[in-house]
Design an enzyme around this catalytic site. Structure first.
Site, mmCIF file in Angstrom:
data_model
loop_
_atom_site.group_PDB
_atom_site.id
_atom_site.type_symbol
_atom_site.label_atom_id
_atom_site.label_comp_id
_atom_site.label_asym_id
_atom_site.label_seq_id
_atom_site.Cartn_x
_atom_site.Cartn_y
_atom_site.Cartn_z
ATOM 1 N N LYS A 55 1.740 4.621 -2.404
ATOM 2 C CA LYS A 55 1.609 6.000 -1.952
ATOM 3 C C LYS A 55 2.879 6.796 -2.228
ATOM 4 C CE LYS A 55 -2.613 5.772 -0.511
ATOM 5 N NZ LYS A 55 -3.674 6.582 -1.159
ATOM 6 N N TYR A 64 0.838 -1.212 0.000
ATOM 7 C CA TYR A 64 0.000 0.000 0.000
ATOM 8 C C TYR A 64 0.867 1.253 0.000
ATOM 9 C CZ TYR A 64 -3.264 3.493 1.945
ATOM 10 O OH TYR A 64 -4.017 4.611 2.180
#
Length: 261
Positions: free
Chosen positions: A171, A167
């Protein structure tokens, strides 16, 4: 002699009556962001995977002219149509605020499989690029400027905590992409910035994260608590507004002092 000063315009200067696309609109931060733009008099196109939830959100926002749109952003071929549909519904678009994201926690990196990787990269990174491009190209063809506000995370800097390596890799990509697109579209008057929240009290943060682990993270925050979504939303409004007319390529840290850079 008393010196008089002109009153500063309120938050959201230049956004009243203008169209704003908010993706991931029914999520914890997304709802607060959509509401903050509506409070400024903007007309919000609330975009999410579930059309009924997006429509319910749009109906609940203050003011009028809002619309809820259901779309799977993984389908990048749908992005140009989404931008057109949003503009037809809420009028000329001033900003895209892109929050849609997917987190699959795997506390042991050995448990990450290709499906986990692909799902998060497709939603968080691939869709961000193609939607940003579709939005910016629509503004460019219309001959007007505007703003894009992407959502990153403190994890772009730290690598993340609590089983979120993939994740947070996405980002980090969003921050780099934001800078590249800011350079690409600056001459067209299109500003591209990102927001990097720290610990925000949402269902996504707590899902799959043991309470004791979350508390240990909160204790590292100098302000001593998580943020509420309503404390994050005004930064997105600011970056989309005329107040930020000379800001592009920036990543704004909203972490309660957890990160300082």
């Amino acid at each position: 002699m008393t010196q008089e000063h002109a009153q500063a315009p309120p938050l959201g200067a230049g956004l009243a009556g203008r169209g704003i696309v908010v993706t991931g609109a029914t999520g914890g931060i997304g709802v607060a962001v959509a509401r903050a733009f509506a409070d400024c008099g903007a007309r919000v196109a609330a975009v999410d995977l579930a059309a009924d939830e997006a429509q319910a959100l749009a109906a609940s926002l203050p003011g009028d002219g809002h619309v809820g749109i259901g779309v799977d952003l993984v389908d990048v071929q749908a992005h140009e149509g989404l931008v057109r549909e949003a503009e037809e519904a809420v009028g000329p678009l001033a900003a895209l605020v892109h929050l849609a994201a997917l987190l699959h926690r795997k506390h042991d990196v050995r448990d990450v499989d290709e499906a986990d990787w692909d799902a998060q990269v497709d939603v968080n990174l691939k869709a961000t690029f193609f939607l940003n491009r579709a939005f910016a190209e629509a503004l460019r063809e219309a001959g007007r400027g505007g703003a894009i506000v992407n959502f990153s995370s403190q994890g772009w800097w730290t690598g993340g905590f609590g089983g979120s390596v993939v994740y947070n890799a996405t980002k980090g990509g969003i921050v780099t992409m934001t800078r590249g697109l800011a350079r690409t579209y600056a001459a067209d008057g299109i500003r591209v910035n990102s927001v990097a929240p720290g610990l925000v009290d949402t269902a996504m943060l707590s899902d799959g994260l043991p309470p004791e682990r979350l508390q240990a993270l909160v204790e590292q925050v100098p302000l001593g608590r998580m943020a509420t979504p309503e404390e994050v939303a005004p930064t997105a409004v600011f970056l989309a507004s005329d107040h930020a007319a000379y800001i592009t390529g920036a990543t704004v840290n909203i972490s309660g002092g957890w990160l300082m850079y």
